[in-house]
Design an enzyme around this catalytic site. Structure first.
Site, PDB file in Angstrom:
ATOM      1  N   GLU A 189       0.588  -1.058  -0.019  1.00  0.00           N
ATOM      2  CA  GLU A 189      -0.107  -0.056   0.049  1.00  0.00           C
ATOM      3  C   GLU A 189       0.855   1.164   0.228  1.00  0.00           C
ATOM      4  O   GLU A 189       0.779   2.050  -0.646  1.00  0.00           O
ATOM      5  CB  GLU A 189      -0.739   0.125   1.111  1.00  0.00           C
ATOM      6  CG  GLU A 189      -1.831  -1.020   1.080  1.00  0.00           C
ATOM      7  CD  GLU A 189      -2.567  -1.613   2.444  1.00  0.00           C
ATOM      8  OE1 GLU A 189      -3.579  -2.117   2.379  1.00  0.00           O
ATOM      9  OE2 GLU A 189      -1.918  -1.131   3.560  1.00  0.00           O
ATOM     10  N   ASP A 342      -4.477  -5.425  10.513  1.00  0.00           N
ATOM     11  CA  ASP A 342      -5.633  -4.714  11.184  1.00  0.00           C
ATOM     12  C   ASP A 342      -5.448  -4.739  12.729  1.00  0.00           C
ATOM     13  O   ASP A 342      -5.367  -3.681  13.536  1.00  0.00           O
ATOM     14  CB  ASP A 342      -7.014  -5.038  10.783  1.00  0.00           C
ATOM     15  CG  ASP A 342      -7.160  -4.742   9.404  1.00  0.00           C
ATOM     16  OD1 ASP A 342      -6.995  -3.916   8.884  1.00  0.00           O
ATOM     17  OD2 ASP A 342      -7.751  -5.892   8.796  1.00  0.00           O
TER      18      ASP A 342
END
Length: 358
Positions: A189, A342
């Site tokens: 990312e 996460d």
């Protein structure tokens, strides 16, 4: 005969050492290691886990990780959930009738063959990847095969649901943040952000092994300098938590966050415990794989840092932005890695302290 004599010697040695322990249980370990070395039967046994670099690092984390002075009063989690199916990628490809072949990256997957090529490409690099599958029916068939595969595990998935679960274990407050202030990113990312906006090191097509710390630092600096909060910009973005397999970096705009040494250490610690499915770091089950030395920048004259397991969080500053680096203790035999990014982001936020002007 020589082999038998060696085995007999080893057996007699074991018996002798056993008698020594029985008669002199307080004999120092150094004496036994000297005896072992003098007999030239191989290297002395390794020291116990707590004295290893992994054990020292885990102990240093425990000392660093303290609760923030000001706790979160409101927590917002977006609506996003799914079911993650976890199984061996190799076994899935075999179940789909796909044979090993050449690897190749695809921005969009259109077929089973595209899936096989992308899998091999990123497996060779040891990197995570996410790709959109354009053919609905083919994707449904692959997902069904994966879900019904013997031994496949099913977990709650989706960024918001996983972050919500992590916060729920630490806090019963489920309110809404007034604005986005922090990002969590992995190496894919981060590089995509730089490539899409012509940022630093955008010419890199992909990472070659472990992402270079100096390159990552340059991109994080660019994001916060160009798109984060400043005296001339109204952006709320002041914090980025970058995570890759072997290390994490927290980058913050000065004056907005506190307790970030604890936050980055907590994020790295949960990576090791969740992947190994343990409550605490077990030194024998994890491995220190972070670079022993690194540069803090590649686009300017950065500093050279040597990693010290006893002081695992390294801090440096650049034009009003602070960086906090720590290695990750990588689980040798991971049990669950789904949703790990996460969990890392949520744990780091939980231990973060935001200043009152937010």
């Amino acid at each position: 005969m020589a082999l038998w004599r060696g085995s007999a010697c080893a057996g007699f040695l074991a018996l002798a050492v056993g008698c020594v322990f029985l008669l002199e249980p307080e004999l120092p370990g150094s004496a036994l290691r000297s005896l072992w070395s003098s007999l030239r039967l191989g290297p002395a046994p390794a020291p116990p886990g707590p004295l290893s670099p992994e054990g020292r690092l885990a102990a240093a984390w425990d000392a660093l990780i303290v609760q923030p002075a000001r706790r979160w009063r409101r927590v917002a989690v977006g609506v996003n959930a799914c079911v993650d199916v976890v199984l061996s990628g190799v076994k899935l490809l075999q179940a789909l009738g796909l044979s090993p072949g050449n690897g190749s990256d695809h921005a969009v997957l259109h077929s089973r063959n595209d899936l096989q090529e992308a899998f091999v490409h990123f497996m060779e690099k040891g990197a995570a990847a996410e790709r959109f599958f354009s053919d609905k029916e083919t994707f449904h068939d692959i997902a069904q095969t994966a879900s019904e595969f013997p031994g496949a595990q099913h977990y709650v998935g989706g960024n918001a649901a996983l972050i919500g679960q992590k916060f729920a274990t630490n806090s019963d407050l489920k309110q809404v943040f007034p604005a986005v202030t922090s990002l969590g990113l992995n190496e894919q990312e981060l590089l995509f952000l730089s490539q899409s906006a012509s940022g630093p090191h955008a010419s890199l097509s992909s990472w070659n092994g472990v992402p270079d710390v100096g390159v990552v630092s340059d991109i994080l600096f660019w994001i916060l300098k160009e798109h984060g909060r400043s005296t001339s910009r109204a952006s709320d973005l002041t914090r980025i938590h970058f995570h890759t397999l072997v290390y994490h970096i927290l980058a913050t705009v000065d004056g907005h966050w506190a307790n970030q040494l604890a936050a980055v250490a907590a994020g790295a610690r949960v990576a090791g415990t969740q992947a190994c499915a343990t409550q605490t770091i077990e030194a024998s089950r994890v491995s220190l794989q972070a670079p022993g030395e690194f540069m803090t920048s590649r686009s300017e004259a950065g500093s050279r840092v040597t990693l010290n397991p006893d002081k695992p969080v390294v801090e440096w500053h650049r034009e009003g932005i602070s960086f906090y680096f720590t290695p990750v203790l990588v689980c040798k035999d991971p049990i669950r890695t789904v949703g790990l990014g996460d969990a890392i982001s949520a744990e780091g936020l939980f231990y973060s302290e935001v200043h009152s002007h937010y």
